[in-house]
Design a protein around this motif. Structure first.
Motif, short mmCIF file in Angstrom:
data_model
loop_
_atom_site.label_atom_id
_atom_site.label_comp_id
_atom_site.label_asym_id
_atom_site.label_seq_id
_atom_site.Cartn_x
_atom_site.Cartn_y
_atom_site.Cartn_z
N GLY A 106 0.80 -1.22 0.00
CA GLY A 106 0.00 0.00 0.00
C GLY A 106 0.83 1.27 0.00
O GLY A 106 2.06 1.26 0.12
N HIS A 157 -10.93 2.23 -2.38
CA HIS A 157 -10.80 1.39 -1.18
C HIS A 157 -9.48 0.64 -1.19
O HIS A 157 -8.77 0.59 -0.19
N SER A 158 -9.14 0.06 -2.32
CA SER A 158 -7.89 -0.71 -2.38
C SER A 158 -6.67 0.20 -2.41
O SER A 158 -5.59 -0.19 -1.99
N LYS A 161 -6.42 2.07 1.48
CA LYS A 161 -6.50 1.22 2.66
C LYS A 161 -5.11 1.09 3.27
O LYS A 161 -4.13 0.86 2.55
N PRO A 164 -3.49 -3.00 2.68
CA PRO A 164 -4.12 -3.66 1.54
C PRO A 164 -3.54 -5.06 1.31
O PRO A 164 -2.44 -5.39 1.76
N ASP A 168 -7.55 -7.17 -2.70
CA ASP A 168 -8.19 -5.87 -2.89
C ASP A 168 -7.98 -5.37 -4.31
O ASP A 168 -8.90 -4.83 -4.94
#
Length: 183
Positions: A106, A157-158, A161, A164, A168
């Motif tokens: 992420g 969202h992915s 986050k 992640p 995702d």
């Protein structure tokens, strides 16, 4: 939601929202899908009114109330079985504080290795707000196509986050060919 199952879709979304904070961003998309389904089933002349002019319809407020009721029931049940810990703090506090930021795929991990520690709290809140701030403009822009809104929110969202996983990213990439006509 596409079949008009209001309670089932809001129940499942509230179950996801109880498990993690981030699925709350899908609430406007689910509500728009439910409203689109109910408008298709009604044969009234008010269906000619665009959806964006009736954003605060009673059915939309009812959907939000049902969602909040389900989440509140989950918290009361969780607090009943685990009275020593605050369920709100243990469930959402971990994701909001980002205490243990280990290397992952992420943006959070990479960004927070580069900043100074005294700016950490500020940037945590900036990153958390990024997750939720795009929901309203995207909902207003894609109110006619709530499925594309779902894909856009799934991508956000992915992306934002803090922890992640590959699933995702694979989830929204697997749904991307549905809009191949837009390419």
């Amino acid at each position: 939601a596409t079949n008009g199952l209001r309670f089932v879709s809001l129940f499942l979304l509230s179950l996801l929202a109880f498990n993690s904070l981030y699925p709350v961003i899908f609430l406007p998309a689910i509500i728009l899908i439910l409203e689109q389904h109910s408008c298709l089933n009604q044969k009234t002349p008010t269906n000619d009114i665009p959806v964006h002019t009736k954003f605060l319809r009673p059915s939309m407020i009812l959907n939000v109330a049902i969602f909040v009721t389900f989440v509140t029931i989950y918290f009361f049940v969780c607090n009943k079985f685990e009275p020593t810990e605050s369920p709100f703090y243990t469930i959402y506090g971990f994701a909001l504080r980002i205490g243990d930021l280990t290397p992952n795929i992420g943006l959070f991990w990479y960004f927070f290795t580069e900043i100074f520690d005294h700016f950490r709290d500020f940037f945590i809140w900036v990153f958390q707000i990024n997750t939720f701030i795009f929901v309203i403009p995207l909902s207003v822009r894609f109110w006619k196509d709530p499925f594309f809104l779902c894909l856009s929110l799934l991508f956000l969202h992915s992306l934002f986050k803090p922890y992640p996983t590959f699933s995702d990213f694979v989830l929204y990439l697997s749904l991307l060919p549905q809009w191949s006509h837009l390419f």
